[in-house]
Design an enzyme around this catalytic site. Structure first.
Site, PDB file in Angstrom:
ATOM      1  N   TYR A   1       5.777  -2.759   9.285  1.00  0.00           N
ATOM      2  CA  TYR A   1       5.589  -1.832   8.094  1.00  0.00           C
ATOM      3  C   TYR A   1       5.403  -0.152   8.346  1.00  0.00           C
ATOM      4  O   TYR A   1       5.910   0.986   7.657  1.00  0.00           O
ATOM      5  CB  TYR A   1       4.117  -2.572   6.907  1.00  0.00           C
ATOM      6  CG  TYR A   1       5.060  -1.002   5.815  1.00  0.00           C
ATOM      7  CD1 TYR A   1       5.346  -1.173   4.479  1.00  0.00           C
ATOM      8  CD2 TYR A   1       3.370  -0.479   5.274  1.00  0.00           C
ATOM      9  CE1 TYR A   1       5.854  -1.127   3.555  1.00  0.00           C
ATOM     10  CE2 TYR A   1       3.310  -0.088   4.305  1.00  0.00           C
ATOM     11  CZ  TYR A   1       4.076   0.153   2.981  1.00  0.00           C
ATOM     12  OH  TYR A   1       4.609   1.014   2.054  1.00  0.00           O
TER      13      TYR A   1
ATOM     14  N   SER B   1       4.371   6.451   3.410  1.00  0.00           N
ATOM     15  CA  SER B   1       2.994   5.900   3.598  1.00  0.00           C
ATOM     16  C   SER B   1       1.533   6.825   4.329  1.00  0.00           C
ATOM     17  O   SER B   1       2.186   6.948   5.261  1.00  0.00           O
ATOM     18  CB  SER B   1       3.122   4.641   3.639  1.00  0.00           C
ATOM     19  OG  SER B   1       1.448   3.811   3.548  1.00  0.00           O
TER      20      SER B   1
HETATM   21  P1  NAP Z   1       6.366  -1.797  -5.707  1.00  0.00           P
HETATM   22  O1  NAP Z   1       5.615  -2.478  -7.445  1.00  0.00           O
HETATM   23  O2  NAP Z   1       6.346  -3.761  -5.318  1.00  0.00           O
HETATM   24  O3  NAP Z   1       7.806  -1.566  -6.042  1.00  0.00           O
HETATM   25  C1  NAP Z   1       9.095  -1.367  -5.015  1.00  0.00           C
HETATM   26  C2  NAP Z   1      10.117  -0.797  -5.385  1.00  0.00           C
HETATM   27  O4  NAP Z   1      10.727  -1.590  -4.783  1.00  0.00           O
HETATM   28  C3  NAP Z   1      10.296  -1.953  -6.795  1.00  0.00           C
HETATM   29  O5  NAP Z   1      11.235  -1.092  -7.759  1.00  0.00           O
HETATM   30  C4  NAP Z   1      11.689  -2.976  -6.042  1.00  0.00           C
HETATM   31  O6  NAP Z   1      12.711  -3.118  -7.203  1.00  0.00           O
HETATM   32  C5  NAP Z   1      12.526  -2.093  -5.193  1.00  0.00           C
HETATM   33  N1  NAP Z   1      13.185  -2.801  -3.832  1.00  0.00           N
HETATM   34  C6  NAP Z   1      12.460  -3.594  -3.139  1.00  0.00           C
HETATM   35  N2  NAP Z   1      13.593  -3.955  -2.378  1.00  0.00           N
HETATM   36  C7  NAP Z   1      14.478  -3.439  -2.506  1.00  0.00           C
HETATM   37  C8  NAP Z   1      16.002  -3.722  -1.953  1.00  0.00           C
HETATM   38  N3  NAP Z   1      16.557  -4.436  -1.156  1.00  0.00           N
HETATM   39  N4  NAP Z   1      17.048  -2.721  -2.981  1.00  0.00           N
HETATM   40  C9  NAP Z   1      16.406  -2.152  -4.344  1.00  0.00           C
HETATM   41  N5  NAP Z   1      15.194  -1.352  -3.940  1.00  0.00           N
HETATM   42  C10 NAP Z   1      14.115  -2.646  -3.738  1.00  0.00           C
HETATM   43  O7  NAP Z   1       5.607  -1.239  -5.243  1.00  0.00           O
HETATM   44  P2  NAP Z   1       5.218   0.428  -5.165  1.00  0.00           P
HETATM   45  O8  NAP Z   1       3.341   0.678  -4.446  1.00  0.00           O
HETATM   46  O9  NAP Z   1       5.855   0.908  -6.396  1.00  0.00           O
HETATM   47  O10 NAP Z   1       5.765   0.962  -4.034  1.00  0.00           O
HETATM   48  C11 NAP Z   1       6.930   1.982  -4.085  1.00  0.00           C
HETATM   49  C12 NAP Z   1       7.009   2.981  -2.534  1.00  0.00           C
HETATM   50  O11 NAP Z   1       5.533   3.187  -2.798  1.00  0.00           O
HETATM   51  C13 NAP Z   1       7.320   2.140  -1.053  1.00  0.00           C
HETATM   52  O12 NAP Z   1       8.534   2.606  -0.797  1.00  0.00           O
HETATM   53  C14 NAP Z   1       5.825   1.318  -0.616  1.00  0.00           C
HETATM   54  O13 NAP Z   1       5.826   1.233   0.581  1.00  0.00           O
HETATM   55  C15 NAP Z   1       5.528   2.800  -0.953  1.00  0.00           C
HETATM   56  N6  NAP Z   1       4.368   2.957  -1.035  1.00  0.00           N
HETATM   57  C16 NAP Z   1       2.992   1.912  -1.544  1.00  0.00           C
HETATM   58  C17 NAP Z   1       1.703   1.866  -1.518  1.00  0.00           C
HETATM   59  C18 NAP Z   1       0.717   1.439  -2.357  1.00  0.00           C
HETATM   60  O14 NAP Z   1      -0.228   0.284  -2.464  1.00  0.00           O
HETATM   61  N7  NAP Z   1       1.153   0.856  -3.519  1.00  0.00           N
HETATM   62  C19 NAP Z   1       1.555   2.625  -0.498  1.00  0.00           C
HETATM   63  C20 NAP Z   1       1.869   3.348   0.306  1.00  0.00           C
HETATM   64  C21 NAP Z   1       3.252   2.751   0.210  1.00  0.00           C
HETATM   65  P3  NAP Z   1      13.451  -4.421  -7.561  1.00  0.00           P
HETATM   66  O15 NAP Z   1      12.784  -5.558  -7.207  1.00  0.00           O
HETATM   67  O16 NAP Z   1      14.155  -4.721  -8.764  1.00  0.00           O
HETATM   68  O17 NAP Z   1      14.647  -4.820  -6.800  1.00  0.00           O
END
Ligand code: NAP
Length: 253
Positions: free
Chosen positions: A158, A145
């Site tokens: 985080y 991130s």
């Molecule tokens: P999201 O739609 O909430 O996706 C998060 C994913 O992580 C979901 O598929 C969830 O699947 C999975 N997850 C959470 N806990 C888990 C566990 N214990 N075991 C297996 N899977 C798990 O959000 P996203 O933004 O796409 O996030 C994806 C990545 O991008 C993350 O690493 C996040 O930190 C990073 N990120 C996001 C942003 C942003 O602004 N969106 C910015 C920087 C970085 P289940 O709930 O089905 O387990």
């Protein structure tokens, strides 16, 4: 375009956190470039929805339910991938969990949960995938991130976890470069996903977070998927241990 011309035509990709957001969009993008995709996460219905979207885009996919912080489930996830599609070329270690609040509110349980998903989850995926990736000269892409390179008030746990995986990636890149396995990181800033909607959950918050991005908007999951596909492809064959910021200028300020 013929199947032969596609970038990932003979490749098998495993995506953690593939049940929504960046992981789901990347699953579709990899499949559009010919990859067979294994999608994992804890939510079965959403995982099956991702599989259906991949199939709708003309690709092949399989869902396996797995919690990335559980070593036995991670082992099963890798085994399922190899059993289903015969090999493993790319791991997109993308599952993540946000945390916000003043440090005075942080509990030991919060800390463990954030570290278990964001850091241990990547450690376990790498540990159990690397023997397969050595065979295919494959690679790992990890989602960190913008919060992995700068501090942010009231996001400390985080931020700590996202810094940690960048160090982990650099070390794994050095450890496995001699065996032909590359390890890189993609670091998004705010991207329109479920996680972001939980984080920016009021119009005021959305406005404030948008204003933090010099480009003047938040990003889309496809803009992250495009970067993931690039670093996972042979076009990035000289890249390892890198952290690619895809952040609308957020960390350039
Ligand atoms: P999201 O739609 O909430 O996706 C998060 C994913 O992580 C979901 O598929 C969830 O699947 C999975 N997850 C959470 N806990 C888990 C566990 N214990 N075991 C297996 N899977 C798990 O959000 P996203 O933004 O796409 O996030 C994806 C990545 O991008 C993350 O690493 C996040 O930190 C990073 N990120 C996001 C942003 C942003 O602004 N969106 C910015 C920087 C970085 P289940 O709930 O089905 O387990």
């Amino acid at each position: 375009m013929s199947q032969q011309a596609k970038t990932f035509a003979d490749k098998v990709v495993l995506i953690t956190g593939g049940t929504s957001g960046i992981g789901r969009e990347s699953a579709i993008a990899f499949a559009q470039q010919g990859a067979r995709v294994v999608v994992s996460g804890r939510r079965q219905k959403e995982g099956e929805e991702t599989v259906a979207l991949v199939e709708k885009a003309g690709g092949r996919a399989s869902f396996i339910q797995a919690d990335v912080s559980d070593e036995a489930q991670v082992k099963s996830m890798i085994a399922h991938t190899v059993k289903t599609f015969g090999r493993l070329d790319i791991v997109f270690a993308n599952a993540g969990l946000e945390w916000t609040g003043p440090i005075s509110n942080a509990t030991v349980e919060d800390y463990r949960k954030v570290m278990d998903v964001n850091v241990l989850g990547v450690v376990l995926a790498a540990k159990h995938a690397i023997p397969e990736l050595v065979k295919t000269k494959g690679n790992i892409v990890i989602t960190s991130s913008g919060a992995g390179v700068v501090g942010m008030p009231n996001v400390s746990l985080y931020v700590a976890a996202k810094h940690a995986v960048i160090g982990l990636a650099k070390s794994l890149a050095l450890e496995f470069a001699p065996q032909g396995v590359r390890v890189n990181v993609i670091s998004p800033a705010a991207i329109q996903t479920e996680m972001f909607s939980r984080f920016a959950n009021t119009p005021e918050m959305l406005k404030a977070v948008t204003a933090m991005h010099p480009i003047g908007r938040i990003g889309t999951p496809r803009e992250i998927a495009d970067a993931v596909l690039f670093v996972a492809s042979d076009k990035a064959s000289f890249m390892t241990g890198s952290n690619i910021l895809v952040d609308g200028g957020f960390t350039a300020q």
